[in-house]
Scaffold this active site. Sequence first.
Site: not given
Ligand code: ATR
Length: 263
Positions: A16, A65, A127, A232
Amino acid sequence: MKKYLVIGSPINHSLSPNLHNYWIKENGLNAIYEKKKIEENEIELVIDSLRKNEIDGINVTVPYKKKIIPFLDKLSYEADITQSVNTIYFKDEKVVGHNTDIEGFEMAIKHLKFDITQKKIFILGAGGVVPSIIFALEKMGASQISISNRTRKKADDLKEMFKSLNVLEWGEVNNFDMIINATSVGLKKDDFINLDFSKVGKNKLFYDVIYNPTKTNFLKKAEEMGNTFENGKMMFIFQALAAFNIWHGIKPKVGEKIIKILD
Ligand code: ATR
């Protein structure tokens, strides 16, 4: 000199400041934009510095956020619906939280000249950024929004916010016009999403919220199958541009140079 900040944790990776300081210079403004790693218990202090005019605007990134909301005086309609704030300003003695991720996503899709109207969209992940994407998709007239998350509960929680969502089991792939990777899978070069895309067909748009790496395995798969794909990067640029416009009342042009800054 006016001072702007992006706060989060971690924050080192944030690009940013590169965007904002480029536009600040381009427009000859007397301002500076910095990044600051903060702990959750420091949120209040940072907001106080906005009240005291020591800081003129704040961007918020992961993981604050939503957590920042109780410290603000007012939310814009978009920030309220999505419970997500990425841009803060001080107006009429009030600290106001807004969400420019929505506009960022919307502008990125427009930039692609992809018409969302009556399209079926499939979102992977639930997320922080997903409520903003859903808000934008509904606004743009998507006919169906399906969502699937490894932890189903988070997708079900989103359905509480957006009643028309269609929640699928993780692993299920339905018919779609556009699929969005909003998981963090792909941030590491070797990450891949273990889903069966063999029945997806052609003329689909694969969109990855991740822009570094520029081409995740998810996008490589799309390319292999002869589908359109996009990362993105433009969403990130347009959310920054919307914040810049709120603070400075200027909408910079998005040219080659600014796009290259993020490479
Ligand atoms: P936050 O959940 O803290 O907002 P994010 O980076 O915005 O963090 O979101 C991470 C996303 O990636 C989530 O949807 C997460 O799924 P979970 O809710 O089950 O944790 C997803 N994610 C991360 N690692 C993953 C994996 N190995 N397989 C599938 N989904 C994954």
